[in-house]
Design a protein around this motif. Structure first.
Motif, PDB file in Angstrom:
ATOM      1  N   ALA A 186      47.615  47.733 -37.879  1.00  0.00           N
ATOM      2  CA  ALA A 186      48.558  46.729 -38.352  1.00  0.00           C
ATOM      3  C   ALA A 186      47.860  45.657 -39.176  1.00  0.00           C
ATOM      4  CB  ALA A 186      49.285  46.089 -37.177  1.00  0.00           C
ATOM      5  N   LEU A 187      46.551  45.522 -39.005  1.00  0.00           N
ATOM      6  CA  LEU A 187      45.809  44.568 -39.827  1.00  0.00           C
ATOM      7  C   LEU A 187      45.409  45.190 -41.156  1.00  0.00           C
ATOM      8  CD1 LEU A 187      43.550  42.904 -37.134  1.00  0.00           C
ATOM      9  CD2 LEU A 187      45.403  41.830 -38.393  1.00  0.00           C
ATOM     10  N   GLY A 188      45.831  46.420 -41.372  1.00  0.00           N
ATOM     11  CA  GLY A 188      45.541  47.058 -42.648  1.00  0.00           C
ATOM     12  C   GLY A 188      44.215  47.804 -42.669  1.00  0.00           C
ATOM     13  N   ALA A 189      43.610  47.997 -41.489  1.00  0.00           N
ATOM     14  CA  ALA A 189      42.332  48.695 -41.463  1.00  0.00           C
ATOM     15  C   ALA A 189      42.540  50.183 -41.699  1.00  0.00           C
ATOM     16  CB  ALA A 189      41.648  48.483 -40.119  1.00  0.00           C
ATOM     17  N   ASN A 193      37.862  52.957 -40.090  1.00  0.00           N
ATOM     18  CA  ASN A 193      37.400  51.687 -39.543  1.00  0.00           C
ATOM     19  C   ASN A 193      37.974  51.407 -38.166  1.00  0.00           C
ATOM     20  OD1 ASN A 193      35.708  51.085 -41.561  1.00  0.00           O
ATOM     21  ND2 ASN A 193      37.088  49.680 -42.637  1.00  0.00           N
ATOM     22  N   LYS A 197      35.083  50.891 -35.761  1.00  0.00           N
ATOM     23  CA  LYS A 197      34.825  49.484 -35.463  1.00  0.00           C
ATOM     24  C   LYS A 197      35.611  48.950 -34.272  1.00  0.00           C
ATOM     25  CE  LYS A 197      33.259  48.294 -40.029  1.00  0.00           C
ATOM     26  NZ  LYS A 197      33.595  47.630 -41.289  1.00  0.00           N
TER      27      LYS A 197
ATOM     28  N   ASN C  51      56.214  47.880 -42.059  1.00  0.00           N
ATOM     29  CA  ASN C  51      54.800  47.979 -42.429  1.00  0.00           C
ATOM     30  C   ASN C  51      54.253  49.391 -42.180  1.00  0.00           C
ATOM     31  OD1 ASN C  51      54.603  47.935 -39.665  1.00  0.00           O
ATOM     32  ND2 ASN C  51      52.876  46.518 -39.606  1.00  0.00           N
ATOM     33  N   MET C  53      54.127  51.292 -39.704  1.00  0.00           N
ATOM     34  CA  MET C  53      53.430  51.634 -38.466  1.00  0.00           C
ATOM     35  C   MET C  53      54.122  52.811 -37.774  1.00  0.00           C
ATOM     36  SD  MET C  53      50.698  49.893 -37.868  1.00  0.00           S
ATOM     37  CE  MET C  53      50.394  49.889 -36.100  1.00  0.00           C
ATOM     38  N   MET C  79      47.730  50.837 -46.035  1.00  0.00           N
ATOM     39  CA  MET C  79      46.808  49.787 -45.600  1.00  0.00           C
ATOM     40  C   MET C  79      47.109  48.468 -46.295  1.00  0.00           C
ATOM     41  SD  MET C  79      43.241  51.765 -45.237  1.00  0.00           S
ATOM     42  CE  MET C  79      43.441  53.190 -46.231  1.00  0.00           C
ATOM     43  N   ARG C  82      50.170  46.883 -44.743  1.00  0.00           N
ATOM     44  CA  ARG C  82      49.923  46.278 -43.434  1.00  0.00           C
ATOM     45  C   ARG C  82      49.140  44.974 -43.558  1.00  0.00           C
ATOM     46  NH1 ARG C  82      48.447  52.149 -41.137  1.00  0.00           N
ATOM     47  NH2 ARG C  82      50.580  52.975 -41.217  1.00  0.00           N
ATOM     48  N   ARG C  83      48.328  44.871 -44.605  1.00  0.00           N
ATOM     49  CA  ARG C  83      47.640  43.600 -44.829  1.00  0.00           C
ATOM     50  C   ARG C  83      48.647  42.525 -45.233  1.00  0.00           C
ATOM     51  NH1 ARG C  83      42.729  46.264 -46.997  1.00  0.00           N
ATOM     52  NH2 ARG C  83      44.035  46.765 -48.762  1.00  0.00           N
ATOM     53  N   GLY C 107      40.741  41.090 -39.141  1.00  0.00           N
ATOM     54  CA  GLY C 107      41.385  41.713 -40.296  1.00  0.00           C
ATOM     55  C   GLY C 107      40.445  41.795 -41.485  1.00  0.00           C
ATOM     56  N   LEU C 110      37.607  44.362 -40.618  1.00  0.00           N
ATOM     57  CA  LEU C 110      38.055  45.755 -40.631  1.00  0.00           C
ATOM     58  C   LEU C 110      38.362  46.244 -42.038  1.00  0.00           C
ATOM     59  CD1 LEU C 110      40.312  45.766 -37.485  1.00  0.00           C
ATOM     60  CD2 LEU C 110      38.138  46.927 -37.778  1.00  0.00           C
ATOM     61  N   ASN C 111      38.707  45.295 -42.919  1.00  0.00           N
ATOM     62  CA  ASN C 111      38.984  45.703 -44.288  1.00  0.00           C
ATOM     63  C   ASN C 111      37.762  45.615 -45.177  1.00  0.00           C
ATOM     64  OD1 ASN C 111      41.821  46.439 -44.368  1.00  0.00           O
ATOM     65  ND2 ASN C 111      42.156  44.365 -43.657  1.00  0.00           N
ATOM     66  N   GLY C 112      36.641  45.267 -44.557  1.00  0.00           N
ATOM     67  CA  GLY C 112      35.403  45.215 -45.321  1.00  0.00           C
ATOM     68  C   GLY C 112      35.359  44.072 -46.325  1.00  0.00           C
TER      69      GLY C 112
END
Lengths: 291, 284, 251
Positions: A186-189, A193, A197, C51, C53, C79, C82-83, C107, C110-112
């Motif tokens: 949900a955080l877009g990972a 990852n 992670k 989003n 999910m 992705m 969801r961001r 966040g 995880l998204n680098g």
């Protein structure tokens, strides 16, 4: 009423007798562990000295001379310790990455038919007798390389380790709540990852425990190494050469009347290492328990 | 993109198990064809003769198959009076209590002791007892091997049995208690029948363990190539004959030993699969 | 242009059976929209579709359009969607291996996305202030998030979603696992957050919807039965089913 007090009393008596039987037999079953450890300590502690860890195994001749003059047998098990390190180290390098990846696959694909087959085969491989694994490593490595080697030994041990790592990885990951994965996504990972992670770090305790237990399981394996690593008198760090290991040394000592006194100390060392790994594994499991 | 690579990596790791298993079966079959071609599959399985002399070379696996079955079944028999009480102790009487986890852990540590250490212990502690009882002059044989084997498989049998016993729903037991049953009666009439198939599967799995045990058995069974005539006679198991003779073997003998390995693999695979499938069905 | 527009959205888990059936609606900025309905009515599925999910379940099929600022999220990279649309779940789920500080920044990690130290500090402080958690945790920033109480954990999870500065905040029954006092705090919080963010919240607590939302949707068996201002819906529901649900005939 036809139901006598004596019958009731008999039933109670039987109940109590069985309870005592269960407790006594359970107690007796705990005995062998302490008995074996005690026996090893009693007979082996004399050899536990500095040179036991720093010198290679003595020759039959040296041991005989020492026995004749009533002194402690010289030498130690250094070639066994280093050999075990080399063989186990390589086995770990082979088995852990594949094992963890396959474990992730199985926990991610709970319903898939292919995963079901892989799960079944993993159990099947886990059930293969160690001596048969030895034959396999012999056929796959010793034969093509025209000689016994540490590599062959580690291939055998890696095959034995793999299913243990796969199943413990799968089980640990299955215990993680789904919400963790959802939160990450949900955080877009990315999927990668989220697994690398979030899921793997959260499962670290379980994975580490599983690996320690797997190592402790294969550490004492002798039979497959007899067919693959063979043994060596000197310390060897070359993966392509015959190599000794602690269990192989014990087997060697057992078969040589002059060296037989060394079996106790080397078995004691091996057992202590295995039990320590087990205890550490338990500690880690308790500390990293998934909330 | 990265996800695709990672996903295929996961898939390949899993597929590797398939390749590994196929490779194992393939190698065992290929390398035992010499023996099977020479003696025929059934001949090989049913002949008790093991004669390495060049002029009359002949190999058959029956002695070792019988030796394996005798030691394993006997070991299973010996292990029940110990493993079952332990399972009741940890999974029923003291379920969830500290003492149960203590007893369980100690018994489970038995599984950590290497086979070769069991062998030494059997050789130096158990064998003299067998001799002093006058059962056997040398103290080697099926009986000695299976006694040690029994200790080795106790943890496997007891931990699984305990798991199945503790899975018996409380409502069932409470129902029986409310009718005035004693604890023993609840165990024998309710818990045991409810968990019976799981317990059976646990013991089949323990049997599978016993079949493939190598070192301890090799050190205690006497290593003679004959069908044991009695429980105190010496013999060889499939695993022990491989461990004993593989080093010097070549040609037809090597192929015959690998053929025994294949048979051992098949037997354990069948036994384990039966147990695992039964457990899966019970658990779901 | 509305922030979010749903055009004839259908979602099915099994072919031929729509869990969400032909839903169309538009949501404006800086509002709170509540989605209500009995369990199994499709409200969670609709929220998760926004989003994407819902795609975690196997064999999902989605048709129609879900426009976020005019762009169809079903055609975007999930992705990215969801961001831009943060989500808060039923049970607080802070990452157990990360500290409070790291959780807020999860966040980005995880998204680098790499951030400078000042930027990090600023994001953590604003996000935690936004959820009124700053004063409670500013001295224990390096403790694991799992040491917090349930209500604090949930606020941390909201902060984690807010840290990415989402255009939309999706909440899936965020207070259903919390005690009344924690619930109350989160409700107050949402009213404050409305100033900066747009919130869509699924709830099966009608009173909650009445307390905090500007607009309400009532869903039943996959259909969007009614969508109106909360005031209107609670005083003069336009559909008999809504009226029955709100008066407790079923639910």
């Amino acid at each position: 009423m036809g139901y006598g007090v004596s019958k009731l009393r008999f039933r109670n008596w039987k109940n109590k007798a069985f309870y005592i039987f269960v407790c006594v037999m359970s107690g007796i079953t705990m005995f062998p562990l302490f008995f074996i450890i005690w026996e090893l300590i009693k007979k082996g502690y004399k050899q536990f000295n500095y040179s036991f860890f720093t010198e290679v195994a003595p020759t039959s001749m040296d041991a005989m001379l020492a026995k004749m003059s009533d002194s402690v047998i010289p030498g130690g098990v250094l070639n066994g310790i280093t050999g075990s390190l080399l063989i186990l180290g390589m086995a770990i390098v082979f088995a852990i990455p594949v094992g963890i990846l396959a474990g992730i696959y199985l926990s991610e694909k709970k319903e898939s038919r292919f995963a079901g087959i892989i799960r079944f085969l993993t159990d099947l491989v886990q059930g293969i007798p160690s001596i048969v694994v030895g034959i396999i490593a012999y056929a796959w490595v010793v034969k093509p390389m025209h000689g016994y080697s540490a590599l062959a030994g580690s291939v055998a041990l890696a095959i034995m380790m793999l299913p243990l790592v796969i199943r413990s990885t799968e089980e640990t990951l299955n215990m993680l709540p789904v919400s963790l994965k959802e939160a990450g996504l949900a955080l877009g990972a990315s999927y990668t990852n989220v697994i690398l992670k979030i899921l793997l770090p959260s499962a670290f305790g379980g994975l580490f425990t599983g690996i320690l237990l797997a190592v402790s399981r294969i550490m004492g394996e002798t039979a497959p190494l007899m067919l693959t690593a063979l043994g060596a008198a000197a310390v060897n760090w070359d993966w392509s050469k015959p190599t000794s290991s602690l269990p192989l040394l014990i087997w060697e000592f057992y078969n040589d009347p002059n060296l037989i006194d060394l079996i106790w100390s080397s078995s004691l060392l091996l057992l202590l290492l295995i039990l320590t790994l087990n205890l550490i594994a338990k500690q880690v499991a308790n500390k990293w328990k998934i909330q | 993109m990265k996800d695709k690579i990672f996903k295929s990596l996961l898939f390949f790791a899993a597929a590797l198990i398939l390749i590994l298993t196929a490779g194992i079966v393939y190698s065992l079959v290929i390398r035992s064809t010499d023996a099977f071609a020479r003696f025929g599959f059934w001949q090989f399985v049913t002949s008790p003769e093991w004669d390495p002399r060049p002029e009359s070379e002949h190999y058959g696996a029956l002695s070792f198959i019988v030796g394996t079955l005798m030691t394993s079944v006997l070991a299973l028999f010996f292990c029940i009076p110990f493993s079952f009480p332990v399972a009741l102790f940890t999974g029923e009487y003291f379920k969830g209590k500290k003492v149960a986890s203590l007893v369980g852990s100690v018994v489970n540590l038995l599984a950590g002791i290497p086979s070769i250490v069991y062998g030494l212990w059997g050789f130096y502690t158990l064998r003299p007892i067998i001799i002093s009882l006058g059962l056997n002059e040398q103290g080697f044989g099926v009986l000695t091997a299976s006694l040690v084997l029994a200790i080795m498989i106790i943890p496997y049998a007891s931990s699984l049995t305990s798991e199945f016993l503790s899975m018996v729903p409380n409502d069932l037991k409470e129902g029986a208690y409310s009718l005035g049953a004693t604890r023993l009666e609840v165990i024998s009439r309710v818990s045991f029948p409810a968990a019976a198939s799981g317990i059976l599967a646990s013991y089949i799995l323990a049997l599978g363990r016993a079949l493939g045990e190598t070192m301890a058995v090799t050190m205690l069974i006497g290593n003679t190539n004959n069908i044991p005539s009695s429980l105190i006679d010496t013999g060889n198991t499939m695993a022990s004959v491989i461990a004993n003779q593989f080093g010097e073997a070549s040609g037809l003998k090597l192929s015959s030993l690998i053929a025994i390995g294949l048979l051992l693999f098949l037997i354990t695979a069948v036994i384990n699969s039966i147990a695992k499938l039964a457990m899966k069905r019970i658990k779901s | 242009m509305r922030l979010l527009e749903l055009n004839r959205v259908c979602v099915s888990y099994t072919p031929g059976k729509n869990a969400v059936n032909n839903v169309s609606a538009a949501i404006g900025e800086n509002t709170i929209t509540a989605i209500m309905g009995p369990s199994g009515c499709g409200k969670s599925t609709l929220l998760r579709a926004i989003n994407r999910m819902h795609e975690l379940y196997p064999n999902v099929e989605t048709t129609g359009e879900i426009l976020l600022k005019g762009k169809n999220v079903l055609r975007m990279n999930p992705m990215e969607v969801r961001r831009r649309a943060g989500m808060v779940f039923q049970r607080p789920n802070p990452f157990p291996t990360m500290s409070i500080y790291e959780n807020v920044l999860a966040g980005y990690k995880l998204n680098g996305i790499r951030l400078g130290k000042n930027e990090r500090e600023e994001i953590v402080e604003t996000s935690l202030r936004n959820v009124a958690l700053w004063d409670e945790v500013k001295d224990t920033m390096n403790k694991k998030g799992s040491f917090l109480s349930g209500g604090q954990q949930q606020r941390l999870c909201i902060a984690r979603a807010l840290a990415l500065k989402p255009e939309l905040l999706l909440m899936d029954e965020p207070t259903s696992a919390l005690d009344p006092i924690s619930t109350n705090r989160i409700e107050e919080l949402l009213l404050e957050l409305k100033e900066q963010f747009t919130i869509v919240i699924v709830t099966h607590n009608m009173a909650q919807a009445a307390r905090i939302s500007d607009y309400s949707m009532f869903m039943y068996l996959g259909d969007l039965v009614e969508y109106d201002t909360t005031k209107q819906m609670f005083t003069k529901p336009g559909d008999k089913r809504t009226e029955e649900y709100l008066s407790g005939v079923f639910g």
